[in-house]
Design an enzyme around this catalytic site. Structure first.
Site, PDB file in Angstrom:
ATOM      1  N   THR A  59      -1.936   7.822   0.744  1.00 48.30           N
ATOM      2  CA  THR A  59      -0.666   7.887   1.739  1.00 48.30           C
ATOM      3  C   THR A  59      -0.315   9.507   2.071  1.00 48.30           C
ATOM      4  O   THR A  59       0.102   9.726   3.162  1.00 48.30           O
ATOM      5  CB  THR A  59       0.457   7.171   0.941  1.00 48.30           C
ATOM      6  OG1 THR A  59      -0.073   5.943   0.562  1.00 48.30           O
ATOM      7  CG2 THR A  59       1.504   7.087   1.671  1.00 48.30           C
TER       8      THR A  59
ATOM      9  N   GLU B  11       6.943   6.122  -6.245  1.00 49.19           N
ATOM     10  CA  GLU B  11       6.456   6.450  -4.701  1.00 49.19           C
ATOM     11  C   GLU B  11       6.368   7.778  -4.543  1.00 49.19           C
ATOM     12  O   GLU B  11       5.339   8.507  -3.879  1.00 49.19           O
ATOM     13  CB  GLU B  11       6.903   5.514  -3.866  1.00 49.19           C
ATOM     14  CG  GLU B  11       6.670   4.217  -3.600  1.00 49.19           C
ATOM     15  CD  GLU B  11       5.360   4.189  -3.252  1.00 49.19           C
ATOM     16  OE1 GLU B  11       4.436   3.906  -4.078  1.00 49.19           O
ATOM     17  OE2 GLU B  11       4.943   4.230  -2.170  1.00 49.19           O
TER      18      GLU B  11
HETATM   19  N1  HSE Z   1       5.982   3.510   4.923  1.00 48.39           N
HETATM   20  C1  HSE Z   1       5.031   4.337   4.150  1.00 48.39           C
HETATM   21  C2  HSE Z   1       4.101   5.064   5.067  1.00 48.39           C
HETATM   22  C3  HSE Z   1       4.340   3.398   3.420  1.00 48.39           C
HETATM   23  O1  HSE Z   1       3.763   4.612   6.292  1.00 48.39           O
HETATM   24  O2  HSE Z   1       3.595   6.242   4.801  1.00 48.39           O
HETATM   25  C4  HSE Z   1       3.153   3.549   2.407  1.00 48.39           C
HETATM   26  O3  HSE Z   1       3.426   3.979   1.197  1.00 48.39           O
END
Ligand code: HSE
Length: 298
Positions: free
Chosen positions: A170, A117
């Site tokens: 993201t 991630e």
């Molecule tokens: N919590 C993360 C965000 C999830 O909202 O950026 C996306 O990977």
């Protein structure tokens, strides 16, 4: 499905659909290899692909030089907000761990998947990889030290996810977030997270509905998603308990108490995009309780 409305970076749950498949094999070569049979664009360089970044962090801990060959049959589109990179990272470490005789529990695999991630988004959050590995609803109570808590939820809880034909990285949707939050907003958000978790544990649908409000990420990120307010209104009018941005978007999700309401909400949401000339895919799924699983071990 990360965030679940107010739980930015700390709350998520696993979905049955769309669902990725990864064929993980031990390799005799001296580098990992990645084969993409998904029809979706993926980095094939093992230094850049989140799955091999995650596997390498696990192998480092083990002191192992084992290499793996990964064949991806992905159905979760990258940049959809449905945890595509999380599914790859979590699935890869789960499969590799299985082939190594399971030296780690699924819970112990979470920090390795978080490395994937981090490579994808610049932030090692666990609100998508932890539910992918553990199933169900998961609360990340703390990142330092990492404290992951599985939350029971009602059996009759269905999710409608609508993925419009646009892509948002993201990394980009994190960059636009404000880095400070007013005391008023912090109080509102804390109340809603606590209410949502309590509603899930006590199976109180009214409390779940009352608590699914995000005053931190949604007001900023919703501008990136065309027709967002109309889609949300359509889901709520169709009877959904709540509706918000799926992960970092552009997908939008709604939670409903019954499958027929979830189907109705999904259609109503899709219809808004259709009228606006934007194609979309709809997935209706119960909350997945199991997380990752081995489909075949041949
Ligand atoms: N919590 C993360 C965000 C999830 O909202 O950026 C996306 O990977």
């Amino acid at each position: 499905m990360a965030n679940v409305g107010p739980g930015f970076d700390i709350l998520g749950f696993a979905l049955n659909q769309p669902g990725d498949e990864i064929l993980v094999e031990k390799s005799g070569e001296n580098v990992h290899s990645i084969i993409n049979q998904s029809g979706l664009s993926l980095p094939l360089d093992p230094v850049k692909n989140v799955s091999t970044v995650a596997i390498d962090s696990m192998l480092n801990q083990l002191g192992s030089t084992q290499k793996f060959r990964l064949t991806f049959l992905k159905k979760i589109a990258p940049g959809s907000g449905i945890g595509s990179s999380a599914a790859s990272s979590a699935g890869a470490v789960y499969g590799a761990n299985h082939l190594l005789g399971s030296p780690f529990t699924n819970r112990e695999l979470v920090p390795f998947a978080m490395k994937g991630e981090e490579a994808a988004s610049g932030s090692a959050h666990a609100d998508n990889v932890a539910p992918a590995l553990l199933g169900g609803f998961v609360l990340v109570r703390s990142y330092d030290p990492l404290d992951i808590i599985s939350i029971p939820g009602p059996d009759q809880l269905y999710c409608s996810v609508v993925h419009p034909d646009i892509s948002i990285a993201t990394k980009d949707s994190r960059k636009i977030l404000k880095t400070t939050v007013s005391l008023e907003k912090a109080i509102t958000q804390c109340g809603n997270v606590a209410g949502l978790v309590t509603g899930l544990i006590t199976r109180d649908y009214r409390l779940i509905s009352d608590s699914m409000h995000d005053v931190i990420a949604e007001p900023v990120r919703s501008f990136l998603i065309p027709e967002y307010e109309k889609v949300k209104k359509a889901a709520l009018e169709a009877g959904a308990l709540g509706c918000s941005i799926s992960g970092s978007g552009p997908s939008i999700f709604a939670l409903s108490e019954h499958e027929d309401i979830a189907v109705r909400a999904g259609k109503a949401m899709e219809n808004i995009f259709t009228v606006a000339g934007i194609g979309s895919n709809v997935f209706i799924s119960q909350v997945n309780k199991q997380g990752m699983n081995v489909m075949t071990s041949e």
